[in-house]
Structures are given as C-alpha cells and as structure tokens.
Design a protein around this motif. Structure first.
Motif, PDB file in Angstrom:
ATOM      1  N   ALA A 159      -1.225  -1.049   3.475  1.00 43.12           N
ATOM      2  CA  ALA A 159      -1.733  -2.021   4.444  1.00 43.12           C
ATOM      3  C   ALA A 159      -2.934  -1.455   5.204  1.00 43.12           C
ATOM      4  CB  ALA A 159      -0.635  -2.428   5.416  1.00 43.12           C
ATOM      5  N   ILE A 160      -2.887  -0.190   5.577  1.00 42.63           N
ATOM      6  CA  ILE A 160      -4.016   0.444   6.259  1.00 42.63           C
ATOM      7  C   ILE A 160      -5.234   0.473   5.342  1.00 42.63           C
ATOM      8  CG2 ILE A 160      -4.889   2.637   7.180  1.00 42.63           C
ATOM      9  CD1 ILE A 160      -1.988   3.141   8.208  1.00 42.63           C
ATOM     10  N   THR A 161      -5.019   0.821   4.074  1.00 50.62           N
ATOM     11  CA  THR A 161      -6.115   0.844   3.098  1.00 50.62           C
ATOM     12  C   THR A 161      -6.729  -0.534   2.940  1.00 50.62           C
ATOM     13  OG1 THR A 161      -5.091   2.684   1.908  1.00 50.62           O
ATOM     14  CG2 THR A 161      -6.715   1.369   0.700  1.00 50.62           C
ATOM     15  N   VAL A 162      -5.897  -1.553   2.787  1.00 50.30           N
ATOM     16  CA  VAL A 162      -6.394  -2.927   2.637  1.00 50.30           C
ATOM     17  C   VAL A 162      -7.169  -3.338   3.890  1.00 50.30           C
ATOM     18  CG1 VAL A 162      -5.681  -5.350   2.438  1.00 50.30           C
ATOM     19  CG2 VAL A 162      -4.666  -3.618   0.946  1.00 50.30           C
ATOM     20  N   ILE A 182     -14.063   2.874  -1.129  1.00 49.38           N
ATOM     21  CA  ILE A 182     -12.687   2.675  -1.587  1.00 49.38           C
ATOM     22  C   ILE A 182     -11.893   3.982  -1.584  1.00 49.38           C
ATOM     23  CG2 ILE A 182     -11.279   2.101  -3.619  1.00 49.38           C
ATOM     24  CD1 ILE A 182     -13.368  -0.091  -4.226  1.00 49.38           C
ATOM     25  N   ILE A 183     -12.469   5.033  -2.090  1.00 50.48           N
ATOM     26  CA  ILE A 183     -11.739   6.306  -2.186  1.00 50.48           C
ATOM     27  C   ILE A 183     -11.384   6.850  -0.796  1.00 50.48           C
ATOM     28  CG2 ILE A 183     -11.908   8.720  -2.967  1.00 50.48           C
ATOM     29  CD1 ILE A 183     -13.547   7.529  -5.393  1.00 50.48           C
ATOM     30  N   TRP A 224     -14.730  -3.231   5.556  1.00 51.22           N
ATOM     31  CA  TRP A 224     -15.949  -2.961   4.785  1.00 51.22           C
ATOM     32  C   TRP A 224     -16.571  -4.263   4.285  1.00 51.22           C
ATOM     33  CZ3 TRP A 224     -19.749   0.201   3.777  1.00 51.22           C
ATOM     34  CH2 TRP A 224     -20.485   0.062   2.599  1.00 51.22           C
ATOM     35  N   VAL A 225     -15.751  -5.150   3.740  1.00 49.37           N
ATOM     36  CA  VAL A 225     -16.260  -6.430   3.237  1.00 49.37           C
ATOM     37  C   VAL A 225     -16.872  -7.229   4.388  1.00 49.37           C
ATOM     38  CG1 VAL A 225     -15.566  -8.665   2.258  1.00 49.37           C
ATOM     39  CG2 VAL A 225     -14.709  -6.541   1.263  1.00 49.37           C
ATOM     40  N   TRP A 226     -16.215  -7.257   5.524  1.00 48.70           N
ATOM     41  CA  TRP A 226     -16.743  -7.964   6.693  1.00 48.70           C
ATOM     42  C   TRP A 226     -18.077  -7.365   7.117  1.00 48.70           C
ATOM     43  CZ3 TRP A 226     -17.715  -5.969  11.587  1.00 48.70           C
ATOM     44  CH2 TRP A 226     -18.123  -6.901  12.535  1.00 48.70           C
ATOM     45  N   ALA A 227     -18.168  -6.044   7.163  1.00 46.06           N
ATOM     46  CA  ALA A 227     -19.421  -5.385   7.561  1.00 46.06           C
ATOM     47  C   ALA A 227     -20.550  -5.715   6.586  1.00 46.06           C
ATOM     48  CB  ALA A 227     -19.213  -3.869   7.651  1.00 46.06           C
ATOM     49  N   GLY A 255      -3.399   6.637   3.110  1.00 47.56           N
ATOM     50  CA  GLY A 255      -2.289   7.499   2.706  1.00 47.56           C
ATOM     51  C   GLY A 255      -2.004   8.603   3.706  1.00 47.56           C
ATOM     52  N   VAL A 256      -3.055   9.237   4.206  1.00 47.04           N
ATOM     53  CA  VAL A 256      -2.878  10.331   5.186  1.00 47.04           C
ATOM     54  C   VAL A 256      -2.290   9.789   6.479  1.00 47.04           C
ATOM     55  CG1 VAL A 256      -4.149  11.967   6.637  1.00 47.04           C
ATOM     56  CG2 VAL A 256      -4.640  11.841   4.190  1.00 47.04           C
ATOM     57  N   ALA A 257      -2.818   8.660   6.962  1.00 49.10           N
ATOM     58  CA  ALA A 257      -2.308   8.087   8.211  1.00 49.10           C
ATOM     59  C   ALA A 257      -0.834   7.725   8.083  1.00 49.10           C
ATOM     60  CB  ALA A 257      -3.130   6.854   8.597  1.00 49.10           C
ATOM     61  N   ALA A 258      -0.461   7.091   6.993  1.00 48.29           N
ATOM     62  CA  ALA A 258       0.943   6.713   6.788  1.00 48.29           C
ATOM     63  C   ALA A 258       1.831   7.935   6.664  1.00 48.29           C
ATOM     64  CB  ALA A 258       1.071   5.830   5.557  1.00 48.29           C
ATOM     65  N   SER A 259       1.330   8.977   6.003  1.00 45.14           N
ATOM     66  CA  SER A 259       2.113  10.201   5.822  1.00 45.14           C
ATOM     67  C   SER A 259       2.295  10.943   7.149  1.00 45.14           C
ATOM     68  CB  SER A 259       1.416  11.092   4.796  1.00 45.14           C
ATOM     69  OG  SER A 259       2.097  12.308   4.667  1.00 45.14           O
ATOM     70  N   LEU A 260       1.196  11.103   7.897  1.00 44.01           N
ATOM     71  CA  LEU A 260       1.265  11.836   9.171  1.00 44.01           C
ATOM     72  C   LEU A 260       2.139  11.121  10.196  1.00 44.01           C
ATOM     73  CD1 LEU A 260      -2.425  13.069   9.615  1.00 44.01           C
ATOM     74  CD2 LEU A 260      -0.407  14.434   9.006  1.00 44.01           C
ATOM     75  N   LEU A 261       2.086   9.811  10.182  1.00 44.28           N
ATOM     76  CA  LEU A 261       2.853   9.028  11.145  1.00 44.28           C
ATOM     77  C   LEU A 261       4.224   8.621  10.603  1.00 44.28           C
ATOM     78  CD1 LEU A 261      -0.076   6.787  12.421  1.00 44.28           C
ATOM     79  CD2 LEU A 261       0.888   8.814  13.537  1.00 44.28           C
ATOM     80  N   ASP A 262       4.521   9.079   9.373  1.00 47.50           N
ATOM     81  CA  ASP A 262       5.792   8.784   8.719  1.00 47.50           C
ATOM     82  C   ASP A 262       6.082   7.279   8.723  1.00 47.50           C
ATOM     83  OD1 ASP A 262       7.993   9.593   7.243  1.00 47.50           O
ATOM     84  OD2 ASP A 262       9.279   9.738   9.026  1.00 47.50           O
ATOM     85  N   LEU A 263       5.088   6.509   8.250  1.00 49.34           N
ATOM     86  CA  LEU A 263       5.175   5.052   8.287  1.00 49.34           C
ATOM     87  C   LEU A 263       5.591   4.441   6.951  1.00 49.34           C
ATOM     88  CD1 LEU A 263       1.946   4.338  10.346  1.00 49.34           C
ATOM     89  CD2 LEU A 263       4.306   4.333  11.166  1.00 49.34           C
ATOM     90  N   GLY A 264       5.546   5.203   5.914  1.00 48.16           N
ATOM     91  CA  GLY A 264       5.953   4.683   4.617  1.00 48.16           C
ATOM     92  C   GLY A 264       4.769   4.242   3.765  1.00 48.16           C
TER      93      GLY A 264
END
Length: 145
Positions: free
Chosen positions: A102-105, A79-80, A111-114, A87-96
């Motif tokens: 949504a990326i975290t979810v 989870i962490i 993970w749940v599927w795996a 958060g990093v992906a959204a920040s670097l790509l300026d996605l909001g």
C-alpha cells in the motif's frame, strides 16, 4: 471546423476516448490530451494512412515532442525506490506485507500525480490539435526547426 478538422478531432476522440467538446484547437497532445509514447505513434501512423500527410519532419524530431514508447527510464528511477521504501517502512514499523504494498502504491500514485501536474522531467515541445490539422491540410508536417 471543416472536413479535415472534424476528421482529425474524430480520430482524437476515438484514440483518447474523450468527448469532442474537450478537444480544442489549442489542446496540446501530450500535456492536455495525455497522448504520449505508443498512443502518439499509433495516432500519427493512422493520420498518415488516412490523409497521406508527409510526417518525415515530425519523425526526425519525434523525441522533442513525445516520450519513449513503452516503459520510460524515468519510471524505473521511481518504481524501484518506491518499492524499496514501501518494503523498508513496513518492515521497520512491523506493519506487514500488505501495508508495504500500500505504501508503494501510494508513492507511485504520488509520482503519477506529480507528472500530470508538472509534466515530464524532460519538458517536451507541445504539438497542438491546430498544428495537426494544419499539417493535414498542407499535406506535410512543417519543417519549423
């Protein structure tokens, strides 16, 4: 099936919310029926109260068969980093912010599927419905260790 078997299957139907046709003697509690942690504890407490089955041998080796109650340490390990990655992906790509969530979810869903596909990182010894029925009929969980 007979009386005890029908009652055990009935308890599993109630506990898991499954159709009785989905529960076979070969069904494994964790791997096939998804019964782990608190659900497994509740089921076996009810089983012991209903039938008086001595489950001492099972309780001695509980962690060989079931994961911990409540929050698993493995989930925290996922989870962490998933939250940080989102958060990093959204920040670097300026996605909001919402995209980061949504990326975290999405990462957590992966993970749940795996876990459902390949099982817990620490493989547990399965317990089948037939083994539960046999213990109820014998009045005691077998000491097979």
């Amino acid at each position: 099936m007979d009386g005890a078997a029908d009652e055990v299957v009935g308890m599993l139907v109630e506990e898991r919310g499954l159709s009785p046709t989905k529960i076979k003697p070969s069904s494994r509690l964790v791997q096939d029926l998804g019964m782990d942690g608190d659900d497994a504890v509740d089921f076996f407490v009810s089983l012991q109260e209903r039938f008086g089955t001595d489950l001492s041998a099972l309780y001695e080796r509980w962690s060989d068969h079931f994961g911990p109650e409540g929050f698993s340490g493995w989930n925290g390990v996922v989870i962490i980093p998933a939250a940080v990655a989102g958060g990093v992906a959204a920040s670097l790509l300026d996605l909001g912010e919402l995209t980061g969530i949504a990326i975290t979810v999405g990462l957590l869903a992966l993970w749940v599927w795996a876990m459902k596909t390949w099982g817990h990182p620490n493989k547990m010894q399965p317990i089948t419905v037939a083994e539960v029925i046999a213990a109820v009929e014998a009045g005691v969980w077998p000491s097979r260790y």
